[in-house]
Design a protein around this motif. Structure first.
Motif, mmCIF file in Angstrom:
data_model
loop_
_atom_site.group_PDB
_atom_site.id
_atom_site.type_symbol
_atom_site.label_atom_id
_atom_site.label_comp_id
_atom_site.label_asym_id
_atom_site.label_seq_id
_atom_site.Cartn_x
_atom_site.Cartn_y
_atom_site.Cartn_z
ATOM 1 N N ARG A 299 0.851 -1.188 0.000
ATOM 2 C CA ARG A 299 0.000 0.000 0.000
ATOM 3 C C ARG A 299 0.887 1.239 0.000
ATOM 4 N NH1 ARG A 299 0.971 -1.875 4.839
ATOM 5 N NH2 ARG A 299 1.104 -0.540 6.694
ATOM 6 N N THR A 300 0.268 2.387 -0.070
ATOM 7 C CA THR A 300 0.968 3.660 0.056
ATOM 8 C C THR A 300 0.515 4.334 1.343
ATOM 9 O OG1 THR A 300 1.133 3.943 -2.341
ATOM 10 C CG2 THR A 300 1.397 5.913 -0.980
ATOM 11 N N ILE A 301 1.481 4.771 2.140
ATOM 12 C CA ILE A 301 1.171 5.511 3.366
ATOM 13 C C ILE A 301 1.416 6.990 3.098
ATOM 14 C CG2 ILE A 301 1.822 5.939 5.761
ATOM 15 C CD1 ILE A 301 2.549 3.050 6.061
ATOM 16 N N PHE A 302 0.387 7.788 3.286
ATOM 17 C CA PHE A 302 0.501 9.233 3.112
ATOM 18 C C PHE A 302 0.736 9.873 4.478
ATOM 19 C CE2 PHE A 302 -1.981 7.712 -0.465
ATOM 20 C CZ PHE A 302 -1.342 8.326 -1.534
ATOM 21 N N MET A 303 1.741 10.728 4.542
ATOM 22 C CA MET A 303 2.127 11.337 5.810
ATOM 23 C C MET A 303 2.146 12.855 5.684
ATOM 24 S SD MET A 303 5.373 8.905 6.783
ATOM 25 C CE MET A 303 5.923 8.580 5.116
ATOM 26 N N SER A 304 1.946 13.530 6.805
ATOM 27 C CA SER A 304 2.088 14.982 6.849
ATOM 28 C C SER A 304 2.877 15.366 8.090
ATOM 29 C CB SER A 304 0.724 15.674 6.858
ATOM 30 O OG SER A 304 -0.044 15.257 7.967
ATOM 31 N N SER A 305 3.517 16.518 8.038
ATOM 32 C CA SER A 305 4.352 16.971 9.144
ATOM 33 C C SER A 305 3.502 17.316 10.358
ATOM 34 C CB SER A 305 5.161 18.198 8.720
ATOM 35 O OG SER A 305 5.850 18.757 9.818
ATOM 36 N N SER A 306 4.038 16.998 11.531
ATOM 37 C CA SER A 306 3.363 17.370 12.778
ATOM 38 C C SER A 306 3.737 18.775 13.232
ATOM 39 C CB SER A 306 3.739 16.373 13.884
ATOM 40 O OG SER A 306 5.149 16.391 14.121
ATOM 41 N N ASN A 307 4.636 19.453 12.489
ATOM 42 C CA ASN A 307 5.090 20.794 12.866
ATOM 43 C C ASN A 307 3.978 21.806 12.598
ATOM 44 O OD1 ASN A 307 6.362 23.255 13.228
ATOM 45 N ND2 ASN A 307 8.191 22.713 12.070
ATOM 46 N N PRO A 308 3.422 22.438 13.640
ATOM 47 C CA PRO A 308 2.254 23.301 13.443
ATOM 48 C C PRO A 308 2.554 24.636 12.782
ATOM 49 C CG PRO A 308 2.953 23.399 15.724
ATOM 50 C CD PRO A 308 3.802 22.346 15.063
ATOM 51 N N ILE A 309 3.833 25.040 12.712
ATOM 52 C CA ILE A 309 4.139 26.341 12.099
ATOM 53 C C ILE A 309 5.086 26.184 10.907
ATOM 54 C CG2 ILE A 309 3.749 27.550 14.280
ATOM 55 C CD1 ILE A 309 6.792 27.973 14.458
ATOM 56 N N LEU A 310 5.105 24.997 10.317
ATOM 57 C CA LEU A 310 6.015 24.745 9.204
ATOM 58 C C LEU A 310 5.782 25.701 8.042
ATOM 59 C CD1 LEU A 310 8.248 23.007 7.956
ATOM 60 C CD2 LEU A 310 6.472 21.447 7.131
ATOM 61 N N GLU A 311 4.532 26.099 7.827
ATOM 62 C CA GLU A 311 4.221 26.961 6.694
ATOM 63 C C GLU A 311 4.435 28.442 6.998
ATOM 64 O OE1 GLU A 311 3.690 25.595 3.794
ATOM 65 O OE2 GLU A 311 3.855 23.642 4.778
ATOM 66 N N ASP A 312 4.828 28.785 8.229
ATOM 67 C CA ASP A 312 5.101 30.184 8.557
ATOM 68 C C ASP A 312 6.313 30.676 7.772
ATOM 69 O OD1 ASP A 312 3.079 29.807 10.362
ATOM 70 O OD2 ASP A 312 4.169 30.652 12.067
ATOM 71 N N GLU A 313 6.325 31.958 7.454
ATOM 72 C CA GLU A 313 7.419 32.529 6.678
ATOM 73 C C GLU A 313 8.759 32.343 7.393
ATOM 74 O OE1 GLU A 313 8.757 36.770 4.588
ATOM 75 O OE2 GLU A 313 6.907 36.634 5.763
ATOM 76 N N GLY A 314 9.721 31.815 6.672
ATOM 77 C CA GLY A 314 11.068 31.656 7.199
ATOM 78 C C GLY A 314 11.323 30.351 7.911
ATOM 79 N N VAL A 315 10.282 29.629 8.333
ATOM 80 C CA VAL A 315 10.484 28.357 9.032
ATOM 81 C C VAL A 315 10.959 27.313 8.031
ATOM 82 C CG1 VAL A 315 9.381 26.497 10.327
ATOM 83 C CG2 VAL A 315 8.819 28.885 10.836
ATOM 84 N N ILE A 316 12.060 26.658 8.338
ATOM 85 C CA ILE A 316 12.653 25.712 7.389
ATOM 86 C C ILE A 316 12.663 24.283 7.912
ATOM 87 C CG2 ILE A 316 14.049 27.405 6.177
ATOM 88 C CD1 ILE A 316 16.404 26.703 7.905
ATOM 89 N N GLY A 317 11.921 24.034 8.972
ATOM 90 C CA GLY A 317 11.789 22.660 9.434
ATOM 91 C C GLY A 317 11.929 22.534 10.930
ATOM 92 N N GLY A 318 11.344 21.488 11.470
ATOM 93 C CA GLY A 318 11.440 21.283 12.906
ATOM 94 C C GLY A 318 10.803 19.974 13.322
ATOM 95 N N LYS A 319 10.855 19.716 14.628
ATOM 96 C CA LYS A 319 10.316 18.466 15.180
ATOM 97 C C LYS A 319 9.546 18.765 16.450
ATOM 98 C CE LYS A 319 9.530 14.136 15.462
ATOM 99 N NZ LYS A 319 8.264 14.532 16.123
ATOM 100 N N THR A 320 8.347 18.213 16.513
ATOM 101 C CA THR A 320 7.510 18.355 17.698
ATOM 102 C C THR A 320 7.804 17.247 18.702
ATOM 103 O OG1 THR A 320 5.801 17.018 16.650
ATOM 104 C CG2 THR A 320 5.606 19.412 16.431
ATOM 105 N N GLY A 321 7.318 17.469 19.910
ATOM 106 C CA GLY A 321 7.311 16.438 20.941
ATOM 107 C C GLY A 321 6.123 16.704 21.842
ATOM 108 N N THR A 322 5.285 15.706 22.040
ATOM 109 C CA THR A 322 4.056 15.899 22.818
ATOM 110 C C THR A 322 3.860 14.731 23.772
ATOM 111 O OG1 THR A 322 3.073 17.016 20.901
ATOM 112 C CG2 THR A 322 1.579 16.347 22.679
ATOM 113 N N TRP A 323 3.535 15.058 25.015
ATOM 114 C CA TRP A 323 3.240 14.024 26.015
ATOM 115 C C TRP A 323 1.962 14.438 26.726
ATOM 116 C CZ3 TRP A 323 5.208 9.364 26.355
ATOM 117 C CH2 TRP A 323 4.930 8.583 27.482
ATOM 118 N N ILE A 324 0.896 13.655 26.543
ATOM 119 C CA ILE A 324 -0.420 14.054 27.039
ATOM 120 C C ILE A 324 -1.031 12.953 27.896
ATOM 121 C CG2 ILE A 324 -2.723 14.846 26.406
ATOM 122 C CD1 ILE A 324 -1.604 15.627 23.690
ATOM 123 N N ASP A 325 -1.344 13.275 29.148
ATOM 124 C CA ASP A 325 -2.169 12.426 30.016
ATOM 125 C C ASP A 325 -1.889 10.934 29.883
ATOM 126 O OD1 ASP A 325 -5.146 14.491 29.780
ATOM 127 O OD2 ASP A 325 -3.434 14.588 31.118
#
Length: 413
Positions: A299-325
Motif C-alpha cells: 500500500r501507500t502511506i501518506f504522511m504529513s508533518s506534525s510541525n504546526p508552524i512549518l508553513e510560517d514565513e522563514g520556518v525551514i523545518g522542525g520536530k515536535t514532541g508531545t506528552w499528554i495524560d
C-alpha cells in the motif's frame, strides 16, 4: 554600540631573579565587556624577559566559560554568567618561578536580551550561522519529557549508519509496533519498507513504530544481535560527542521513563547537528510525503508533518514532541518544538521551546520568539550585504536598519 568591546592596554613588570634577559614583563589588552552566552572577544597576554619557558594563568574570579591557554597566554571562551567581575588579571610564571601580573581590570558581562514572555518552561534560541546564543530561559534545567524530539537523535543515528544504503529495506516485526495511543506512521507486521521511508515516518508524523523498526536493524549492525538496546547506547554515545551534558536516553521514540531526559540547550545542539545533514534537514522541511510499502499488505502511506508552524514565513523545518495524560504521570501535558528559522539576513536560527502547556501555547511561544528576534538583534533583519537593509513591520511602517543596529522610520504606512 552593538558589536563593540572595550580594551585596555595593561602591563606590569617585576624584576626577575634568575639572571634572564631583563626583568620579567607581561603585556596585553583585555576586552573589558562581553555578553552572556556570546563568544568573548578575548586577548593575548605576552611575556618577555625573565627565563623562558613561560606559563600563564588567570587571576581572580572570572566568569564561567572563560579560560586561558597556559602555554600561549590566549584568553578566550564564552561566558555563561552575567555580572561585573572585578580584580581580574593574568599572571605569567617563568622557569625561575618569578611572576608578573597584568594590572587588574573589571570585566562586565551583560545579560542576554530577555526576549518575549513565553509559556514554555525551557527556551534556547541560537544563531547557528554566527555561533551565538540569543535567548535562554532555564536552558540547562532538566526536562523529564523531551517526548518525540528524541526522534531527532534516532534519525541521526540511523543516517550515520545507513548513509550509503538508505534504499535497503526492513521487514517490520510485531515487536516494532506500538500501542495505538502513541504517534506512529502506520506500519503493520511484515511490511517491507526502505530506511528512507522510515526516516520520513519518524520525523514527519513522528512515528515511534518507524523508530523501533530502524533501531532494531541498526543496533544489530553496531553489535551482532545488539538490537534496540545497542542502538540506545549509541544514542547516548553521540549525545556525549555533541556535548549534550544534560541528556540521557532510555528509548528511541521519547517514552517518558527514568533516565530519559534532556535540556533545551541540548536539543538545540542536536538540532544544529541534524540541520548539518541535508538528508535530514530536507525531510524536516517537507509538509507531506508518501511511502510505498511492499509485502503482504502492499500500500501507500501518506504522511504529513506534525510541525504546526512549518508553513510560517522563514520556518525551514522542525520536530515536535508531545506528552499528554499518560503514564507515568496523568497530570502532565507537555508540548515541545525544535524549529529552524531563516532570518532575513540569511542566518539560520534554532528555536527550542520545551514544556509549553498546550498546543496553542507551543505555537504562540515559537512565533513570539521569532517575531522578537529582529528587534533585539537588528542584524538579523539586514537584507543587503553591506550591513543595511529594509524590513516591513506589522504596523506597515518601513524602517531602514543601520550598521550600528539602530533603525530609522522611512515611511509610516
Amino acid at each position: 554600540m552593538a558589536g563593540l568591546s572595550l580594551r585596555l592596554g595593561l602591563g606590569l613588570q617585576r624584576p626577575a631573579s634568575g639572571g634572564g634577559a631583563g626583568p620579567l614583563l607581561i603585556s596585553g589588552a583585555p576586552a573589558t565587556t562581553a555578553t552572556d552566552e556570546q563568544p568573548y572577544a578575548g586577548f593575548d597576554a605576552s611575556a618577555s624577559g625573565g627565563v623562558a619557558p613561560y606559563s600563564y594563568s588567570l587571576v581572580g574570579t572570572w566568569p564561567a566559560g572563560i579560560s586561558i591557554n597556559s602555554s600561549t597566554g590566549a584568553v578566550s571562551g564564552t561566558p555563561t554568567e552575567a555580572g561585573s567581575f572585578a580584580s581580574l588579571s593574568v599572571r605569567v610564571t617563568d622557569a625561575e618561578t618569578d611572576t608578573a601580573d597584568l594590572d587588574s581590570f573589571t570585566l562586565v558581562v551583560s545579560a542576554l536580551p530577555s526576549g518575549p514572555t513565553v509559556n514554555a518552561d525551557h527556551v534556547f534560541v541560537r544563531d547557528i550561522t554566527a555561533g551565538s546564543t540569543l535567548y535562554g530561559k532555564a536552558p540547562d534545567t532538566q526536562c523529564d519529557y523531551p517526548a518525540s524530539v528524541t526522534k531527532l537523535m534516532t534519525a541521526l543515528i540511523v543516517l550515520r549508519n545507513k548513509r550509503s544504503a538508505l534504499s535497503d529495506t526492513v521487514t517490520v516485526q510485531s515487536g516494532d509496533l506500538l500501542s495505538a495511543s502513541y504517534s506512529q506512521m502506520g506500519l503493520l507486521a511484515n511490511d517491507v519498507i526502505t530506511f528512507t521511508d522510515l526516516l520520513h515516518g519518524m520525523l514527519l508524523p513522528s512515528g515511534g513504530d518507524a523508530c523501533q523498526a530502524a533501531a532494531r536493524i541498526v543496533g544489530d549492525l553496531l553489535t551482532a544481535s545488539g538490537g534496540v538496546a545497542r542502538f540506545v547506547t549509541e544514542m547516548n554515545t553521540v549525545a556525549d560527542e555533541l556535548g549534550m551534558a544534560g541528556t540521557s536516553y532510555a528509548n528511541t521514540w521519547g517514552f517518558a521513563e527514568a533516565n530519559h531526559y534532556s535540556t533545551a540547550r541540548d536539543v538545540g545542539l542536536l538540532m544544529e547537528e541534524v540541520l548539518s545533514e541535508p538528508a535530514l534537514s530536507g525531510i524536516l522541511d517537507k509538509s507531506v510525503y508518501s511511502a510505498t510499502i511492499t509485502g503482504a499488505n502492499a500500500r501507500t502511506i501518506f504522511m504529513s508533518s506534525s510541525n504546526p508552524i512549518l508553513e510560517d514565513e522563514g520556518v525551514i523545518g522542525g520536530k515536535t514532541g508531545t506528552w499528554i495524560d499518560t503514564t507515568p504521570d496523568p497530570d502532565i501535558n507537555v508540548y515541545n518544538l525544535a524549529n529552524a528559522w531563516q532570518a532575513p539576513n540569511g542566518n539560520t536560527i534554532v528555536v527550542v521551546t520545551l514544556q509549553s502547556d498546550t498546543g496553542a501555547d507551543r505555537q504562540d511561544d515559537q512565533r513570539d520568539l521569532i517575531a522578537q528576534l529582529p528587534t533585539d538583534y537588528p542584524y538579523l533583519a539586514t537584507t543587503t550585504g553591506n550591513g543595511e537593509g529594509f524590513v516591513l513591520l506589522e504596523d506597515g511602517a518601513s524602517r531602514v536598519l543601520l550598521e550600528d543596529g539602530s533603525s530609522r522610520v522611512l515611511l509610516e504606512g
